[in-house]
Design an enzyme around this catalytic site. Sequence first.
Site, PDB file in Angstrom:
ATOM      1  N   HIS A  54      34.148  41.867   2.449  1.00 26.28           N
ATOM      2  CA  HIS A  54      35.156  41.221   3.233  1.00 26.28           C
ATOM      3  C   HIS A  54      36.371  42.141   3.179  1.00 26.28           C
ATOM      4  CE1 HIS A  54      38.057  37.981   4.316  1.00 26.28           C
ATOM      5  NE2 HIS A  54      38.637  38.397   3.868  1.00 26.28           N
ATOM      6  N   GLU A  55      36.752  42.702   2.205  1.00 29.42           N
ATOM      7  CA  GLU A  55      37.762  43.726   2.185  1.00 29.42           C
ATOM      8  C   GLU A  55      37.570  45.018   2.801  1.00 29.42           C
ATOM      9  OE1 GLU A  55      40.604  42.571   1.677  1.00 29.42           O
ATOM     10  OE2 GLU A  55      40.045  40.415   0.603  1.00 29.42           O
ATOM     11  N   HIS A  86      38.025  44.376   6.527  1.00 37.14           N
ATOM     12  CA  HIS A  86      39.456  44.603   6.911  1.00 37.14           C
ATOM     13  C   HIS A  86      39.663  45.936   7.019  1.00 37.14           C
ATOM     14  CE1 HIS A  86      40.717  40.490   6.757  1.00 37.14           C
ATOM     15  NE2 HIS A  86      40.445  40.294   5.453  1.00 37.14           N
ATOM     16  N   HIS A 140      40.225  37.771  10.219  1.00 36.26           N
ATOM     17  CA  HIS A 140      39.592  36.359   9.572  1.00 36.26           C
ATOM     18  C   HIS A 140      38.827  36.022  10.766  1.00 36.26           C
ATOM     19  CE1 HIS A 140      42.309  36.785   5.887  1.00 36.26           C
ATOM     20  NE2 HIS A 140      41.310  37.227   5.641  1.00 36.26           N
ATOM     21  N   CYS A 160      30.544  33.409   7.920  1.00 41.25           N
ATOM     22  CA  CYS A 160      30.667  34.706   8.071  1.00 41.25           C
ATOM     23  C   CYS A 160      31.485  35.346   6.570  1.00 41.25           C
ATOM     24  CB  CYS A 160      31.566  35.105   9.281  1.00 41.25           C
ATOM     25  SG  CYS A 160      31.685  36.806   9.634  1.00 41.25           S
ATOM     26  N   CYS A 208      29.053  37.949  10.848  1.00 39.28           N
ATOM     27  CA  CYS A 208      28.312  37.353  11.881  1.00 39.28           C
ATOM     28  C   CYS A 208      28.365  38.303  13.105  1.00 39.28           C
ATOM     29  CB  CYS A 208      29.124  36.024  12.570  1.00 39.28           C
ATOM     30  SG  CYS A 208      30.665  36.623  13.280  1.00 39.28           S
ATOM     31  N   CYS A 239      31.638  39.540  14.338  1.00 44.21           N
ATOM     32  CA  CYS A 239      32.459  40.757  13.605  1.00 44.21           C
ATOM     33  C   CYS A 239      31.453  42.090  13.575  1.00 44.21           C
ATOM     34  CB  CYS A 239      32.381  40.078  12.108  1.00 44.21           C
ATOM     35  SG  CYS A 239      33.712  38.721  12.295  1.00 44.21           S
TER      36      CYS A 239
END
Length: 200
Positions: A150-151, A154, A160, A166, A185, A188
């Site tokens: 996740h990070e 970013h 988000h 996702c 997903c 993304c």
Amino acid sequence: MLWRLGLEKPTRYRLFVMKIGILAVGRVDSEVLVGVHQGLVKTFPDTACSIIKDVLPVPKLAFDKKRNQYSSSVILNEIRVFASQNEKFHGVLGVVDVDIFVPELNYVFGEACTPGRAALISLWRLKPKFYGESAGSAVFVLRALKESIHELGHTLGLKHCPRSLCVMHFSNSIFDTDKKQSLLCDQCYLQAALAISNLG
Ligand SMILES: [Zn+2]
Ligand SMILES: [Zn+2]
């Protein structure tokens, strides 16, 4: 349908062609670092990922006495400085085992420069025992892996995602982290692929 397609091709995912360094910030269980490293490589075989030998001290300035927590942004800035001094990494993922916060939230699982080359996750609230759970280290490592991806997402400029499965979905609590998968997903994925192609 989009999601199903996304699940079918993670092993050739190009996101982690980029070189990622995993950096302990303060004392961190090495089993988790190894687990996150293996997880990244296992999920994304093209990852050039390594555990950095240096350990960054937790900056004293980061501690907030009133909250009895550490400022995520102060720690992230130290990682950003480290990343700027170690240019071989496209992204440096700091892992800390203290409770971190940003001013507007009670706590966060992590923070990242969006976009940028520095990311941070905290293990503090990912541990099953924090919630009185008896789950073993596999659950702990999987949570750390999801928050790491996740990070790192970013750092590629991804925001988000509204899709709760996702990995870029915001985790308001550990329930969200457990619900989402360790994959992007399709939408993304495309954004990440474009960002990587621009990394040069
Ligand atoms: Zn996020
Ligand atoms: Zn998404």
